[in-house]
Every structure is written in structure tokens, then in C-alpha cells.
Design an enzyme around this catalytic site. Structure first.
Site, PDB file in Angstrom:
ATOM      1  N   GLU A 273       0.831  -1.208   0.000  1.00  0.00           N
ATOM      2  CA  GLU A 273       0.000   0.000   0.000  1.00  0.00           C
ATOM      3  C   GLU A 273       0.865   1.257   0.000  1.00  0.00           C
ATOM      4  OE1 GLU A 273      -2.011  -0.586   3.714  1.00  0.00           O
ATOM      5  OE2 GLU A 273      -3.265  -2.198   2.949  1.00  0.00           O
ATOM      6  N   PRO A 274       1.741   1.422  -0.961  1.00  0.00           N
ATOM      7  CA  PRO A 274       2.599   2.604  -0.951  1.00  0.00           C
ATOM      8  C   PRO A 274       1.818   3.867  -1.313  1.00  0.00           C
ATOM      9  CG  PRO A 274       2.896   1.404  -2.996  1.00  0.00           C
ATOM     10  CD  PRO A 274       1.949   0.586  -2.159  1.00  0.00           C
ATOM     11  N   ARG A 276       3.329   7.605  -0.247  1.00  0.00           N
ATOM     12  CA  ARG A 276       4.342   8.659  -0.371  1.00  0.00           C
ATOM     13  C   ARG A 276       5.404   8.345  -1.428  1.00  0.00           C
ATOM     14  NH1 ARG A 276       5.376  11.852   4.196  1.00  0.00           N
ATOM     15  NH2 ARG A 276       4.506  10.151   5.421  1.00  0.00           N
ATOM     16  N   ARG A 312       1.844  19.999   6.336  1.00  0.00           N
ATOM     17  CA  ARG A 312       2.899  19.145   6.877  1.00  0.00           C
ATOM     18  C   ARG A 312       3.953  19.900   7.693  1.00  0.00           C
ATOM     19  NH1 ARG A 312       6.035  16.237   4.589  1.00  0.00           N
ATOM     20  NH2 ARG A 312       5.695  14.393   5.854  1.00  0.00           N
ATOM     21  N   TYR A 316       3.861  18.443  11.454  1.00  0.00           N
ATOM     22  CA  TYR A 316       4.901  17.472  11.837  1.00  0.00           C
ATOM     23  C   TYR A 316       6.294  18.093  11.904  1.00  0.00           C
ATOM     24  CZ  TYR A 316       1.323  14.545   9.500  1.00  0.00           C
ATOM     25  OH  TYR A 316       0.162  13.970   9.073  1.00  0.00           O
ATOM     26  N   CYS A 342      -3.763  33.794   9.997  1.00  0.00           N
ATOM     27  CA  CYS A 342      -3.531  34.453  11.279  1.00  0.00           C
ATOM     28  C   CYS A 342      -3.140  33.456  12.360  1.00  0.00           C
ATOM     29  CB  CYS A 342      -4.784  35.220  11.673  1.00  0.00           C
ATOM     30  SG  CYS A 342      -5.163  36.443  10.441  1.00  0.00           S
ATOM     31  N   GLU A 343      -2.035  32.809  12.190  1.00  0.00           N
ATOM     32  CA  GLU A 343      -1.510  31.890  13.193  1.00  0.00           C
ATOM     33  C   GLU A 343       0.012  31.887  13.087  1.00  0.00           C
ATOM     34  OE1 GLU A 343      -2.958  28.357  14.447  1.00  0.00           O
ATOM     35  OE2 GLU A 343      -4.944  28.531  13.526  1.00  0.00           O
ATOM     36  N   TYR A 371       0.183  13.795   0.604  1.00  0.00           N
ATOM     37  CA  TYR A 371      -0.321  14.440   1.821  1.00  0.00           C
ATOM     38  C   TYR A 371      -0.218  15.963   1.740  1.00  0.00           C
ATOM     39  CZ  TYR A 371       0.309   9.599   3.172  1.00  0.00           C
ATOM     40  OH  TYR A 371       0.255   8.230   3.183  1.00  0.00           O
TER      41      TYR A 371
HETATM   42  N1  LLP Z   1      -1.605   1.865   4.496  1.00  0.00           N
HETATM   43  C1  LLP Z   1      -2.143   2.307   5.636  1.00  0.00           C
HETATM   44  C2  LLP Z   1      -3.025   1.422   6.391  1.00  0.00           C
HETATM   45  C3  LLP Z   1      -1.847   3.598   6.087  1.00  0.00           C
HETATM   46  O1  LLP Z   1      -2.372   4.036   7.227  1.00  0.00           O
HETATM   47  C4  LLP Z   1      -0.981   4.438   5.339  1.00  0.00           C
HETATM   48  C5  LLP Z   1      -0.654   5.788   5.773  1.00  0.00           C
HETATM   49  C6  LLP Z   1      -0.459   3.926   4.136  1.00  0.00           C
HETATM   50  C7  LLP Z   1      -0.781   2.625   3.752  1.00  0.00           C
HETATM   51  C8  LLP Z   1       0.457   4.728   3.234  1.00  0.00           C
HETATM   52  O2  LLP Z   1       1.642   5.052   3.853  1.00  0.00           O
HETATM   53  P1  LLP Z   1       2.833   5.720   2.997  1.00  0.00           P
HETATM   54  O3  LLP Z   1       3.311   4.683   1.998  1.00  0.00           O
HETATM   55  O4  LLP Z   1       2.302   6.917   2.311  1.00  0.00           O
HETATM   56  O5  LLP Z   1       3.838   6.047   4.011  1.00  0.00           O
HETATM   57  N2  LLP Z   1      -0.073  12.706   6.757  1.00  0.00           N
HETATM   58  C9  LLP Z   1       1.199  12.092   7.040  1.00  0.00           C
HETATM   59  C10 LLP Z   1       1.239  10.636   6.644  1.00  0.00           C
HETATM   60  C11 LLP Z   1       0.149   9.817   7.262  1.00  0.00           C
HETATM   61  C12 LLP Z   1       0.176   8.390   6.820  1.00  0.00           C
HETATM   62  C13 LLP Z   1      -1.009   7.656   7.317  1.00  0.00           C
HETATM   63  N3  LLP Z   1      -1.118   6.313   6.854  1.00  0.00           N
HETATM   64  C14 LLP Z   1       2.306  12.897   6.377  1.00  0.00           C
HETATM   65  O6  LLP Z   1       2.003  13.911   5.765  1.00  0.00           O
HETATM   66  O7  LLP Z   1       3.460  12.572   6.530  1.00  0.00           O
END
Ligand code: LLP
EC number: 4.1.1.20
Length: 417
Positions: A273-274, A276, A312, A316, A342-343, A371
């Protein structure tokens, strides 16, 4: 890897100058490269070619219809976490048999929608959810294919807000309880156990937590087989990190080689499930400098994009590289790139060396394809920005800029108030 580059003194996305888009569409805007999306997907795909696998793009990273359609046409599936994401994935033409559904709070309506859409499987996060899915499937006279999302208690060594596979996180079913819950799941009339799932976190730059989690999952699958529970799909989630600044994440190939090694001999189809790693470096947020202001401590560059457009950095403390759209001999200054909100938390870059931009300059905030837009909001009643998809020498407005009418379109003033 990405297709943003300088040519003749200005930044291009593939063969389109960003300045041309800015002139024609206005700023700010998100811009994505179709070629980068394709390259990232194909690299990931090729890395696992020696084993049966399905790649389900994490829709939460970038859910634009055109992006999902592009990936779907390449054979990509979808990892979804809501009815809205399911709706988008289907509308984009993604094959429902390649859709996996995670999330700790699936509602009855969402479960029904997914069952009727005949998705590949639900990744179940609690006993009550399992029972609810069985109940809805019974009512619809269907069998729900499921995996249990197991929490393997592995530290992904990433930002605490995006770490998901530790005991203290809300996700999944503790590994110690997994066997018992699998047996229970297998006993339910309208449930078909087909998979096992884990996802330990996001932006992982070290392969070892993935390897540790996979070892635990392989052990689980083997033991379940001994108990007569056959696992067809082993879903190892997403989480592979990217380079924002000076990180050195493993390449998809290095990641794949390590995992394939652990899985060897197991007769399963792998699911990934990629998000990013496919989308992150395929996009940038382009914004314009409205004003500059120098104080005793630092220089502020006030731009027309803000924290509502890219959350982001403030949420974070994330680093996004800042580049000038017009290549020039900028000297660096110490300061912040801030938005009009305004923050005090409204910044895109903070307390660092930035190019000494002047009023009217265009600024590219890099690695914003994942994201970025999906986490944007209308805070301060700011219309959300357009999304542009570039393919070679053409660009498409794949989501138009919101208008003021869009902002109030869903609201009403009660007549007898
Ligand atoms: N599968 C599940 C169950 C997940 O919860 C996520 C991400 C992914 C796959 C995908 O993960 P990735 O390959 O993108 O790392 N908003 C945050 C990232 C939150 C990720 C949440 N879950 C950011 O901007 O860094």
C-alpha cells in the site's frame, strides 16, 4: 527521482515551464508530473516482479481522480480508508478487485458500499468491526473477504504521529490476540478469511523495521496454516520513505529484495500500500511572494500559499525543499516562508536558510505530491488551490481553483432565525 528540473534559467515540470502555468492559472497551485508517477509505480512494480503481488496505492496520499486514473491504467489498485476514497477509486476506474479497505472506524454505510462494490478485502482493526461486517454481509446475503490488521509492536522509528504499529497506537489487533481472533473470524457465517495485514508507519527510512514486522507476519501466516486457516494475501502496508532533505531511504528494489528474502517459500500473494513513495516527489506547490519583511532576527517571505494548503510543515515539523522557479543567483538569508493565515504556526519553512526572494517571485515547495492537497482545508475561508497534472509538453487542470461561491455553496441562513 522526479521530473522537475531547470532549463534556460527556469524550472520546468517535464516540458512545461512552471511560470507558464502560473501566468495562465494563477498562484498558488499544486503541480504533478505524470511521468514521475509512472516511473515510481513502475519501479515499485518491477522490484516485486518475481513474486505474485498487487500494488494498492494509498489514496490518502493523493486522491485526485486523474492521478488515480493514471495509476489504475498502469494496473495499480487502491488502499482506501473511507467511503469517499472508495467512491473516488471506483470513479477513477480502479479495479474493485484490487481495493483493500483499512481504518479503525468503518461505518455501517461504508461497509455496505464496499461489500456491494465487491472489493478485494477489508483490513479489520477490531473484534466489534469484524462482527459488524459479518452482520452487514449477512443482511446483504454476501460473504465478506477479510484480513485482520495485526499490530506487530515494531518501532518504525519515524515521527510519533505517523507511527502505527506500536502497542500504544490505536491500530490493528495485538499480535498476541491474533490467533484467537482469526479462529473466531473463521467461525463467522458471512466472513471469508483471506488475508493478513500490517502497516507499521509512514516515512520509514530504514528497512529493518519492515523486515522485523514481516518476520512476525510470516510466522503468523505459517501458524495459521497449521490451524487450518489459509492466508492467500499477505498485505504489508505502505510506509516506505522518501528523500525530503538528506534522508537516505532504501530504494524500492532494496526494500523488495529484503522482504522477498523473508517471505521465501510462503505461498501467498503480497499486497503493498505505498503512498508517499509513489506520489511525494511527483508534486510541488507553487506559490508567489506577496511581501517581504526583514526584522532584527530574521527575514520573512510572505507568500500566497499557507498552512491550509500544505499542513505538513506545521503539523509534523516537516522539511520541504524550497526552490526558486526562476533560476538566479539568489543569496541565502535566514528566515521563514510564511502564509497569510492568522496563526504563528502558518509557515512552509521556518528558521532556516532560504533564497532571498523578492516581491513577485515564484517559489516551488518541493516533494508536496503526497499528503499535500489531500490534507488541505478552507481555514480562514481560503478557497482550495487547483491541481495541475503535467504530461510531457501539456498540462491539465485536474481540479479547478475553488471560488468564493464554492466556499459558501453548502451553507444556508435559516429564514426564521
Ligand atoms: N496503508 C495504511 C493502512 C496507512 O495508514 C498508510 C498511511 C499507508 C498505507 C500509506 O503510507 P505511505 O506509503 O504513504 O507512508 N499525513 C502524514 C502521513 C500519514 C500516513 C497515514 N497512513 C504525512 O504527511 O506525513
Amino acid at each position: 527521482m522526479n521530473h522537475f528540473h531547470y532549463m534556460n534559467g527556469e524550472m520546468y515540470c517535464e516540458e512545461v515551464p512552471l511560470k507558464k502555468i502560473a501566468d495562465e492559472v494563477g498562484t498558488p497551485f499544486y503541480v504533478y508530473s505524470a511521468a514521475t508517477f509512472k516511473k515510481h509505480f513502475e519501479d515499485f512494480e518491477a522490484s516485486f516482479k518475481e513474486v505474485p503481488h498487487i500494488i494498492c496505492f494509498a489514496v490518502k496520499a493523493n486522491s485526485n481522480l486523474a492521478v488515480l486514473n493514471l495509476l489504475g491504467k498502469l494496473g495499480c489498485g487502491a488502499d482506501i480508508v473511507s467511503g469517499g476514497e472508495l467512491y473516488r477509486a471506483l470513479k477513477a476506474g480502479i479495479d474493485s478487485k484490487k481495493i483493500v479497505y483499512a481504518g479503525v472506524g468503518k461505518t455501517e454505510e461504508e461497509i455496505e458500499f464496499a461489500l456491494k462494490s465487491d472489493i478485494l478485502m477489508f483490513n479489520i482493526e477490531s473484534l466489534q468491526e469484524l462482527e459488524k461486517i459479518n452482520e452487514v454481509a449477512k443482511r446483504l446475503n454476501k460473504k465478506a473477504r477479510i484480513a485482520l490488521r495485526v499490530n506487530p509492536n515494531v518501532d518504525p522509528k519515524t515521527h510519533p504521529y505517523i507511527s502505527t504499529g506500536l502497542k500504544k497506537n490505536k491500530f490493528g489487533i495485538p499480535i498476541e490476540k491474533a490467533y484467537q481472533e482469526y479462529e473466531y473470524a473463521a467461525s463467522l457465517s458471512n466472513i471469508e478469511v483471506v488475508g493478513a495485514h500490517c502497516h507499521i508507519g509512514s516515512q520509514l527510512t530504514d528497512v529493518s523495521p519492515f523486515v522485523d514486522a514481516t518476520k512476525i507476519m510470516v510466522e503468523l501466516v505459517k501458524n495459521l496454516k497449521d490451524k487450518g486457516i489459509e492466508i492467500k494475501y499477505l498485505d504489508l502496508g505502505g510506509g516506505l520513505g522518501i528523500k525530503y532533505k538528506d534522508e537516505t531511504p532504501p530504494s524500492p528494489k532494496e526494500y523488495a529484495d529484503k522482504l522477498i528474502d523473508v517471505i521465501k517459500g510462503l505461498d501467498v500473494t503480497l499486497v503493498f500500500e505505498p503512498g508517499r513513495v509513489i506520489a511525494g516527489n511527483a508534486g510541488a506547490l507553487v506559490t508567489k511572494v506577496l511581501y517581504t519583511k526583514d526584522t532584527e532576527l530574521k527575514s520573512f517571505k510572505i507568500v500566497d500559499a499557507a498552512m491550509n494548503d500544505l499542513m505538513r510543515p506545521t503539523l509534523y515539523g516537516s522539511y520541504h525543499e524550497i526552490k526558486p522557479v526562476k533560476e538566479g543567483n539568489y543569496k541565502n538569508v535566514y528566515g521563514d516562508i510564511v502564509g497569510p493565515i492568522c496563526e504563528t504556526g502558518d509557515f512552509l519553512a521556518k528558521d532556516r536558510d532560504i533564497p532571498d526572494f523578492q516581491q513577485g517571485d515564484l517559489v516551488a515547495v518541493m516533494s508536496a505530491g503526497a499528503y499535500g492537497f489531500t490534507m488541505s482545508s478552507n481555514y480562514n475561508s481560503r478557497p482550495r488551490v487547483p491541481e495541475i497534472l503535467v504530461n510531457k509538453d501539456k498540462y491539465y487542470i485536474v481540479r479547478r481553483r475553488e471560488t468564493y461561491d464554492d466556499l459558501i455553496g453548502l451553507e444556508c441562513i435559516p429564514e426564521d432565525l
